[in-house]
Structures are given as structure tokens and as C-alpha cells.
Motif scaffolding. Structure first.
Motif, PDB file in Angstrom:
ATOM      1  N   ALA A  48      87.081 120.125  49.500  1.00  0.00           N
ATOM      2  CA  ALA A  48      87.765 118.858  50.161  1.00  0.00           C
ATOM      3  C   ALA A  48      88.217 119.028  48.966  1.00  0.00           C
ATOM      4  CB  ALA A  48      86.974 118.726  51.397  1.00  0.00           C
ATOM      5  N   CYS A  49      87.483 118.796  47.839  1.00  0.00           N
ATOM      6  CA  CYS A  49      87.787 117.689  46.689  1.00  0.00           C
ATOM      7  C   CYS A  49      87.871 118.045  45.609  1.00  0.00           C
ATOM      8  CB  CYS A  49      87.754 116.427  47.176  1.00  0.00           C
ATOM      9  SG  CYS A  49      87.514 115.044  46.178  1.00  0.00           S
ATOM     10  N   SER A  50      88.378 117.375  44.339  1.00  0.00           N
ATOM     11  CA  SER A  50      87.526 118.206  42.500  1.00  0.00           C
ATOM     12  C   SER A  50      88.109 116.983  42.436  1.00  0.00           C
ATOM     13  CB  SER A  50      88.847 119.523  42.335  1.00  0.00           C
ATOM     14  OG  SER A  50      89.868 118.622  42.379  1.00  0.00           O
ATOM     15  N   ILE A  51      87.387 116.155  41.485  1.00  0.00           N
ATOM     16  CA  ILE A  51      87.868 115.190  39.787  1.00  0.00           C
ATOM     17  C   ILE A  51      87.788 115.821  38.883  1.00  0.00           C
ATOM     18  CG2 ILE A  51      87.272 113.226  39.718  1.00  0.00           C
ATOM     19  CD1 ILE A  51      85.474 112.797  42.528  1.00  0.00           C
ATOM     20  N   ALA A  52      89.131 115.341  37.698  1.00  0.00           N
ATOM     21  CA  ALA A  52      88.637 115.119  37.101  1.00  0.00           C
ATOM     22  C   ALA A  52      88.971 114.232  35.733  1.00  0.00           C
ATOM     23  CB  ALA A  52      89.896 116.604  36.852  1.00  0.00           C
ATOM     24  N   ARG A  53      88.591 114.482  34.643  1.00  0.00           N
ATOM     25  CA  ARG A  53      89.082 113.044  33.563  1.00  0.00           C
ATOM     26  C   ARG A  53      90.592 113.424  33.477  1.00  0.00           C
ATOM     27  NH1 ARG A  53      87.479 111.329  28.627  1.00  0.00           N
ATOM     28  NH2 ARG A  53      87.771 112.581  28.157  1.00  0.00           N
ATOM     29  N   ALA A  54      91.502 112.544  33.254  1.00  0.00           N
ATOM     30  CA  ALA A  54      92.402 113.223  32.301  1.00  0.00           C
ATOM     31  C   ALA A  54      93.390 112.536  31.323  1.00  0.00           C
ATOM     32  CB  ALA A  54      93.643 113.396  32.889  1.00  0.00           C
ATOM     33  N   ARG A  55      93.005 112.709  29.469  1.00  0.00           N
ATOM     34  CA  ARG A  55      93.178 111.901  28.468  1.00  0.00           C
ATOM     35  C   ARG A  55      94.772 112.510  28.400  1.00  0.00           C
ATOM     36  NH1 ARG A  55      92.350 112.274  23.336  1.00  0.00           N
ATOM     37  NH2 ARG A  55      91.405 114.111  23.581  1.00  0.00           N
ATOM     38  N   VAL A  56      95.908 111.235  27.599  1.00  0.00           N
ATOM     39  CA  VAL A  56      96.493 111.115  27.311  1.00  0.00           C
ATOM     40  C   VAL A  56      97.462 110.694  26.467  1.00  0.00           C
ATOM     41  CG1 VAL A  56      99.415 111.303  27.319  1.00  0.00           C
ATOM     42  CG2 VAL A  56      97.660 111.605  29.672  1.00  0.00           C
ATOM     43  N   ALA A  57      97.076 111.614  24.825  1.00  0.00           N
ATOM     44  CA  ALA A  57      97.920 110.374  23.537  1.00  0.00           C
ATOM     45  C   ALA A  57      98.374 109.751  23.774  1.00  0.00           C
ATOM     46  CB  ALA A  57      98.485 111.223  23.600  1.00  0.00           C
ATOM     47  N   ASP A  99     100.489 122.050  48.704  1.00  0.00           N
ATOM     48  CA  ASP A  99      99.012 122.143  49.438  1.00  0.00           C
ATOM     49  C   ASP A  99      98.150 121.496  48.955  1.00  0.00           C
ATOM     50  OD1 ASP A  99     100.186 124.220  50.795  1.00  0.00           O
ATOM     51  OD2 ASP A  99     100.152 125.570  50.412  1.00  0.00           O
ATOM     52  N   THR A 100      98.355 120.152  47.544  1.00  0.00           N
ATOM     53  CA  THR A 100      97.693 119.796  47.406  1.00  0.00           C
ATOM     54  C   THR A 100      97.794 117.579  47.028  1.00  0.00           C
ATOM     55  OG1 THR A 100      96.397 120.703  46.088  1.00  0.00           O
ATOM     56  CG2 THR A 100      95.698 119.160  45.614  1.00  0.00           C
ATOM     57  N   ASP A 101      96.982 117.539  47.721  1.00  0.00           N
ATOM     58  CA  ASP A 101      97.622 115.773  47.479  1.00  0.00           C
ATOM     59  C   ASP A 101      96.283 115.926  46.597  1.00  0.00           C
ATOM     60  OD1 ASP A 101      99.259 115.077  49.654  1.00  0.00           O
ATOM     61  OD2 ASP A 101      97.465 114.974  50.978  1.00  0.00           O
ATOM     62  N   GLU A 102      97.046 114.757  45.255  1.00  0.00           N
ATOM     63  CA  GLU A 102      96.364 114.405  44.270  1.00  0.00           C
ATOM     64  C   GLU A 102      96.236 112.744  44.143  1.00  0.00           C
ATOM     65  OE1 GLU A 102      95.854 115.703  40.078  1.00  0.00           O
ATOM     66  OE2 GLU A 102      98.788 115.977  40.440  1.00  0.00           O
ATOM     67  N   VAL A 155      88.340 117.476  31.311  1.00  0.00           N
ATOM     68  CA  VAL A 155      87.768 117.322  31.562  1.00  0.00           C
ATOM     69  C   VAL A 155      86.971 117.420  33.217  1.00  0.00           C
ATOM     70  CG1 VAL A 155      85.266 116.877  31.657  1.00  0.00           C
ATOM     71  CG2 VAL A 155      86.690 116.327  29.806  1.00  0.00           C
ATOM     72  N   GLU A 156      86.926 118.976  33.965  1.00  0.00           N
ATOM     73  CA  GLU A 156      86.494 119.509  34.981  1.00  0.00           C
ATOM     74  C   GLU A 156      85.397 118.259  35.351  1.00  0.00           C
ATOM     75  OE1 GLU A 156      88.248 119.720  37.834  1.00  0.00           O
ATOM     76  OE2 GLU A 156      90.045 121.518  36.680  1.00  0.00           O
ATOM     77  N   ARG A 215      90.534 120.958  46.889  1.00  0.00           N
ATOM     78  CA  ARG A 215      90.320 120.838  45.482  1.00  0.00           C
ATOM     79  C   ARG A 215      91.562 120.966  44.004  1.00  0.00           C
ATOM     80  NH1 ARG A 215      86.849 125.372  43.205  1.00  0.00           N
ATOM     81  NH2 ARG A 215      87.422 127.249  44.589  1.00  0.00           N
ATOM     82  N   PHE A 216      91.451 121.176  43.358  1.00  0.00           N
ATOM     83  CA  PHE A 216      92.740 121.817  42.559  1.00  0.00           C
ATOM     84  C   PHE A 216      92.382 123.136  42.709  1.00  0.00           C
ATOM     85  CE2 PHE A 216      94.209 123.238  38.052  1.00  0.00           C
ATOM     86  CZ  PHE A 216      95.527 122.486  37.997  1.00  0.00           C
TER      87      PHE A 216
END
Length: 122
Positions: free
Chosen positions: A30-39, A51-54, A20-21, A108-109
Motif C-alpha cells: 500500500a505504501c513506500s517511503i524513501a528519503r531523497a537528497r538533491v544537491a 498508477d502511483t500517487d506521491e 535511500v529506500e 508502493r513505488f
């Protein structure tokens, strides 16, 4: 500006996780935030971000994370992990329920910076 969480926008990625973005806007590069869900039992695709730190912020569940070819690191809720730009990464849900975490990217992603390391040529 407020970016609101909308669970109805969740989608399955080829990376084997649901995203979910929450915040990924051109006017805040400068920034993005996403919610990840892994089964349970799933390991995400080995990948890197050019070129992106996470940062992963684990919210719920148990996991093992591989970064940059190092041995797996166990993660628990509220652990924060920095994944430097260009580092290989994948996460495995080692718990019985869904693994839930935030992905905070700087800048941002951008999908153009995603490198699939599981297929020849990335």
C-alpha cells in the motif's frame, strides 16, 4: 514491523537525486517511503509515476516544485505536496545546502511505473 533508515544504502539515480529506500516491501504494497537528497542548484529529471500517487514532505532546504505543467511552487520545511498519479513533476533545489525530503508513494513505488519525460518516448 520496523523499517530502519540506513544512510549507507544511499544511491544516485539517473533522476539526478540521491535516494535511500526506507520502506518498500512486497508485504506492505500500500505504501513506500524513501528519503531523497538533491544537491544545491540541481533540478531533477522531468518524470511521472504511472498508477502511483506521491507525496513530498520537505524536511530541509528550499525548493521549487513543478507539477502537471503548472507554474513552480516554492517549498519550505514541513510543506507536504500531493503529486497525483500520471502528473509530470520535477523539483529544483534553490537553497545553498542539500535539499532533503521524503517521497511517500501509494501504492508502493515500482520502477516499472517510472516514466522519464525528458527523452522522446518516455
Amino acid at each position: 514491523m520496523i523499517s530502519s533508515f540506513d544512510p549507507g544504502t544511499e544511491f544516485l539515480t539517473p533522476e539526478r537525486c540521491y535516494i535511500v529506500e526506507i520502506h518498500n516491501c512486497a508485504h506492505d504494497p500500500a505504501c513506500s517511503i524513501a528519503r531523497a537528497r538533491v544537491a544545491p542548484g540541481v533540478t531533477t529529471q522531468l518524470h511521472a509515476l504511472r498508477d502511483t500517487d506521491e507525496r513530498y514532505v520537505l524536511l530541509h532546504g528550499q525548493a521549487e516544485l513543478e507539477v502537471g505543467g503548472s507554474p513552480s511552487l516554492p517549498l519550505k520545511p514541513l510543506d507536504v505536496v500531493l503529486i497525483p498519479a500520471g502528473s509530470s513533476q520535477r523539483i529544483t533545489n534553490t537553497g545553498d545546502g542539500d535539499l532533503i525530503f521524503l517521497c511517500v508513494c501509494t501504492p508502493r513505488f515500482d520502477s516499472a511505473n517510472y516514466i522519464n519525460l525528458e527523452r522522446p518516448g518516455g
